[in-house]
Structures are given as C-alpha cells and as structure tokens.
Motif scaffolding. Structure first.
Motif, PDB file in Angstrom:
ATOM      1  N   GLN A   1       5.316   6.270   3.778  1.00 51.01           N
ATOM      2  CA  GLN A   1       5.630   7.354   4.720  1.00 51.01           C
ATOM      3  C   GLN A   1       6.193   6.823   6.041  1.00 51.01           C
ATOM      4  O   GLN A   1       6.793   7.573   6.813  1.00 51.01           O
ATOM      5  CB  GLN A   1       4.376   8.204   4.981  1.00 51.01           C
TER       6      GLN A   1
ATOM      7  N   ARG B   1       0.571   4.058   0.945  1.00 53.99           N
ATOM      8  CA  ARG B   1       0.500   4.883   2.164  1.00 53.99           C
ATOM      9  C   ARG B   1       1.517   4.444   3.207  1.00 53.99           C
ATOM     10  O   ARG B   1       1.900   5.222   4.078  1.00 53.99           O
ATOM     11  CB  ARG B   1      -0.921   4.834   2.742  1.00 53.99           C
ATOM     12  N   TYR B   2       1.986   3.181   3.111  1.00 55.15           N
ATOM     13  CA  TYR B   2       2.992   2.705   4.077  1.00 55.15           C
ATOM     14  C   TYR B   2       4.376   3.306   3.815  1.00 55.15           C
ATOM     15  O   TYR B   2       5.254   3.250   4.681  1.00 55.15           O
ATOM     16  CB  TYR B   2       3.092   1.177   4.043  1.00 55.15           C
TER      17      TYR B   2
ATOM     18  N   ASP C   1       0.875  -1.173   0.000  1.00 53.73           N
ATOM     19  CA  ASP C   1       0.000   0.000   0.000  1.00 53.73           C
ATOM     20  C   ASP C   1       0.914   1.224   0.000  1.00 53.73           C
ATOM     21  O   ASP C   1       1.787   1.352   0.859  1.00 53.73           O
ATOM     22  CB  ASP C   1      -0.897   0.016   1.246  1.00 53.73           C
TER      23      ASP C   1
END
Length: 203
Positions: free
Chosen positions: A194, A191-192, A189
């Motif tokens: 970051q 978003r991981y 994903d």
C-alpha cells in the motif's frame, strides 16, 4: 540594235560513272540500314527477354509473399528467466535436460524461475520458445516503498536497506532509496504494498 541571246547551257547527262557512284551510295545506305535494323532487333529481343524475366520475378515475389508465414515476435520473459537460460547454456545444459529433470535442484533453478514455469502460469512452452528462438526481457515496473511522514518531517521517508526480509534503514528522499518489484515488496510484507510508489523513467 540587234539583241544577242546567250546560248542555252547544255544539260548534264548522267554518265556510267555517275550511275556507279549512285549505286555505291545506295549500297552503303542499305548496309547501314541493315546494320541498324539488326542492332535494333537484337536490342528488342533483349528488352523483351528482360521484361519477361522481371515479370517472372514479380510473380515469384508475389507467391512468396502469399505463402510467407508472419514472423512471430520473440517471447517476453522476466529477467530472472533470461539469466537462468543464459547460465544454463553457458554450462552446456540442453532444453530437454531442463524439462526432463523432475527436481529444480539439479539445475540450481531460482525460486522465481521455478514458480514462473509452473505455479504462476504454466509457462513451459514460452520457456522453450525463449530457449530456442531468443527472447526479449520483460521490463518490470519498479517501486519505492514510501512510508508516511511521522513527527512532522518534511522529507519523504523511503526504504533504503533490507536484510533477511526486514527493513533496517530509511532515507530522506530518493537518492539512497531502494527500488523494488511488486513481488519483492510483497515478499517482505504484503502490507508494504500500500506504500508502493512507481519509479519514474530516468530515476
């Protein structure tokens, strides 16, 4: 008193024998001088020949250096590409066959290799050089996925298990934490990304 004077010592005269001995000595010296000069001349000729040969070698060496092409560094490829090349060679595949086949199914080409060859950067030439000349494997930067602390926990929470693209386990600390490439993290994903923390040398 009468003074007595000693008679004068007669002067030695050179006899024919003395001349013969002197002539022999001079002849011996001439022979020695001739032999020495002959040896010296031979040595000079050899030294001169050796110097000429050395000069020729130096000229040839300079010519080769001037005409030499700089050796190119081996291409750097990702580990997945290196593994694919080695697997294909073990199976007796040829480079032409890899490129001639329009589909990647024939060679069971992994997705990462397929995208690296085409979509990611058009690396056909780099792949061919790696196949023919050899390669060095690109050392990818690895990362942990370190999630934010919750519920006041002191230890860092790191991802320790992923199944079917889903994070299913965590660990406290780095002992059991998984190491990922950037691409692997984003494939779970994006978003991981970051929460990615670089793995340091020796970890």
């Amino acid at each position: 008193m009468t003074k007595f004077e000693l008679p004068e010592k007669p002067k030695k005269t050179n006899t024919s024998e003395d001349f013969n001995n002197l002539r022999k000595a001079v002849d011996e010296l001439d022979k020695f001088d001739y032999a020495w000069k002959t040896h010296a001349n031979k040595a000079d000729r050899r030294i001169n020949a050796a110097n000429k040969y050395i000069e020729e070698l130096e000229r040839e060496n300079q010519r080769l250096i001037a005409n030499a092409k700089p050796q190119q560094a081996l291409p750097v490829v990702p580990e997945c590409v290196a593994e694919f090349i080695e697997d294909c060679k073990k199976e007796g595949e040829c480079l032409f066959g890899i490129f001639a086949d329009a589909t990647r199914v024939e060679h069971d080409m992994p997705d990462l290799v397929y995208f690296w060859l085409g979509d990611e950067g058009n690396n056909d030439e780099l792949f061919a050089r790696a196949w023919l000349d050899g390669y060095t494997v690109e050392k990818l930067q690895l990362f942990y996925i370190e999630l934010p602390n919750v519920y006041g926990l002191k230890n860092k929470i790191l991802v320790s298990k992923v199944e079917n693209g889903i994070i299913v386990e965590f660990s406290n600390g780095k002992n059991y934490a998984l190491k990922f490439t950037e691409q692997e993290i984003k494939s779970i994903d994006e978003r991981y990304w970051q929460f990615a923390v670089p793995v340091e040398d020796g970890e």
